[in-house]
Enzyme design. Structure first.
Site, PDB file in Angstrom:
ATOM      1  CD  GLN A 158      -6.679   7.939  -5.010  1.00 12.81           C
ATOM      2  OE1 GLN A 158      -5.974   8.519  -5.807  1.00 12.81           O
ATOM      3  NE2 GLN A 158      -7.700   8.496  -4.426  1.00 12.81           N
ATOM      4  CG  PHE A 159      -5.875   3.400   0.929  1.00 14.23           C
ATOM      5  CD1 PHE A 159      -7.060   3.096   1.579  1.00 14.23           C
ATOM      6  CD2 PHE A 159      -5.243   4.611   1.225  1.00 14.23           C
ATOM      7  CE1 PHE A 159      -7.610   3.976   2.502  1.00 14.23           C
ATOM      8  CE2 PHE A 159      -5.775   5.484   2.142  1.00 14.23           C
ATOM      9  CZ  PHE A 159      -6.967   5.175   2.784  1.00 14.23           C
ATOM     10  CB  THR A 160      -9.573   5.648  -1.691  1.00 18.23           C
ATOM     11  OG1 THR A 160      -8.958   6.417  -2.715  1.00 18.23           O
ATOM     12  CG2 THR A 160      -9.156   6.175  -0.327  1.00 18.23           C
TER      13      THR A 160
END
Length: 150
Positions: free
Chosen positions: A78-80
């Site tokens: 989850q890069f966010t």
């Protein structure tokens, strides 16, 4: 390296209408990686996760770890998690590692978690459009950042 950990009664990951991961009692782990992350971050974080006492004991007190309850885990990239919202209304993801850095670290994280937990870890697929379903138990949600150890 940053994780959002959710204690779950069940969780699953679906990609293109195909369920690729499914667990019952355990932890859903959302994993965000930055360029500065290292194998040291992985080892510290996976050890912290498997020993974190977030499961209830016989007295209904959060006193047991994932190891104690023989729980499962599912890891979703989850890069966010590294979004910056300081300016404007559109988050910036500039701190998130690009795939050439993030994928090997993600894979190493999963392998180390398997070693620490002593069982196979289910995962989503790095970079895929995933549908994550969970039944948060508690709810218990914890954020851990390996850059904030002290």
């Amino acid at each position: 390296m940053k994780v959002v950990i959710q204690r779950v009664s069940k969780a699953s990951v679906t990609i293109d209408e195909v369920k690729v991961a499914s667990i019952s009692k355990g932890l859903l782990i959302l994993l965000g990686i930055i360029n500065e992350d290292t194998l040291e971050d992985i080892k510290w974080l996976t050890n912290k996760i498997v020993n974190l006492r977030v499961f209830n004991d016989e007295n209904d007190i959060m006193n047991n770890s994932l190891l104690d309850v023989s729980g499962d885990a599912v890891v979703v990239s989850q890069f966010t998690l590294h979004a910056s919202t300081k300016k404007g209304n559109r988050p910036s993801y500039i701190k998130a590692a690009k795939p050439d850095v993030a994928v090997p670290l993600y894979e190493s994280f999963v392998k180390q978690l398997e070693v620490d937990l002593g069982k196979k870890i289910q995962t989503g697929q790095f970079g895929a459009d995933m549908k994550v379903e969970l039944l948060n138990d508690g709810p218990v949600t914890i954020i851990i950042d390996s850059k904030n150890k002290v």
